[in-house]
Design a protein around this motif. Sequence first.
Motif, PDB file in Angstrom:
ATOM      1  N   ASP A  10       0.860  -1.190   0.000  1.00 12.04           N
ATOM      2  CA  ASP A  10       0.000   0.000   0.000  1.00 12.04           C
ATOM      3  C   ASP A  10       0.898   1.242   0.000  1.00 12.04           C
ATOM      4  O   ASP A  10       1.792   1.356   0.833  1.00 12.04           O
ATOM      5  N   PRO A  11       0.677   2.172  -0.921  1.00 10.80           N
ATOM      6  CA  PRO A  11       1.561   3.350  -1.021  1.00 10.80           C
ATOM      7  C   PRO A  11       1.666   4.167   0.270  1.00 10.80           C
ATOM      8  O   PRO A  11       2.754   4.634   0.605  1.00 10.80           O
ATOM      9  N   ASP A  12       0.551   4.355   0.982  1.00 10.27           N
ATOM     10  CA  ASP A  12       0.591   5.153   2.214  1.00 10.27           C
ATOM     11  C   ASP A  12       1.398   4.444   3.302  1.00 10.27           C
ATOM     12  O   ASP A  12       2.205   5.062   3.991  1.00 10.27           O
ATOM     13  N   LEU A  13       1.178   3.128   3.445  1.00 11.36           N
ATOM     14  CA  LEU A  13       1.925   2.360   4.439  1.00 11.36           C
ATOM     15  C   LEU A  13       3.405   2.318   4.071  1.00 11.36           C
ATOM     16  O   LEU A  13       4.273   2.469   4.939  1.00 11.36           O
ATOM     17  N   LYS A  14       3.675   2.147   2.812  1.00 10.68           N
ATOM     18  CA  LYS A  14       5.049   2.068   2.327  1.00 10.68           C
ATOM     19  C   LYS A  14       5.796   3.379   2.604  1.00 10.68           C
ATOM     20  O   LYS A  14       6.928   3.376   3.088  1.00 10.68           O
ATOM     21  N   GLN A  15       5.148   4.495   2.308  1.00 15.90           N
ATOM     22  CA  GLN A  15       5.770   5.801   2.518  1.00 15.90           C
ATOM     23  C   GLN A  15       6.031   6.049   4.001  1.00 15.90           C
ATOM     24  O   GLN A  15       7.108   6.496   4.387  1.00 15.90           O
ATOM     25  N   TYR A  16       5.054   5.743   4.841  1.00 14.31           N
ATOM     26  CA  TYR A  16       5.215   5.962   6.275  1.00 14.31           C
ATOM     27  C   TYR A  16       6.318   5.063   6.824  1.00 14.31           C
ATOM     28  O   TYR A  16       7.181   5.517   7.579  1.00 14.31           O
ATOM     29  N   SER A  37      -3.989  -1.086   8.076  1.00 11.55           N
ATOM     30  CA  SER A  37      -4.304   0.328   7.890  1.00 11.55           C
ATOM     31  C   SER A  37      -3.126   1.181   8.359  1.00 11.55           C
ATOM     32  O   SER A  37      -2.292   0.733   9.145  1.00 11.55           O
ATOM     33  N   LEU A  38      -3.109   2.382   7.859  1.00 11.38           N
ATOM     34  CA  LEU A  38      -2.067   3.330   8.244  1.00 11.38           C
ATOM     35  C   LEU A  38      -2.161   3.655   9.734  1.00 11.38           C
ATOM     36  O   LEU A  38      -1.142   3.762  10.412  1.00 11.38           O
ATOM     37  N   LYS A  42       0.847   3.348  12.371  1.00 15.80           N
ATOM     38  CA  LYS A  42       1.284   4.523  13.123  1.00 15.80           C
ATOM     39  C   LYS A  42       1.228   4.272  14.622  1.00 15.80           C
ATOM     40  O   LYS A  42       2.153   4.642  15.350  1.00 15.80           O
TER      41      LYS A  42
END
Length: 52
Positions: A10-16, A37-38, A42
């Motif tokens: 997942d792009p958001d998870l990967k970036q974080y 989920s992000l 987090k």
Amino acid sequence: MQNEQNPFTDPDLKQYFSSLPSIVQESIEQSGVKFESLSQLKSFAEGMIHKT
């Protein structure tokens, strides 16, 4: 040294995940927890950061 093996697709998870310190990345990988989920990622990462 940043970990090149990012376990998330997942792009958001990967970036974080990529933004985290390497020690936290290693802890996440070693935990074996599957984050869906992000907010889950987090919460886990923030807990790790406050422990170190």
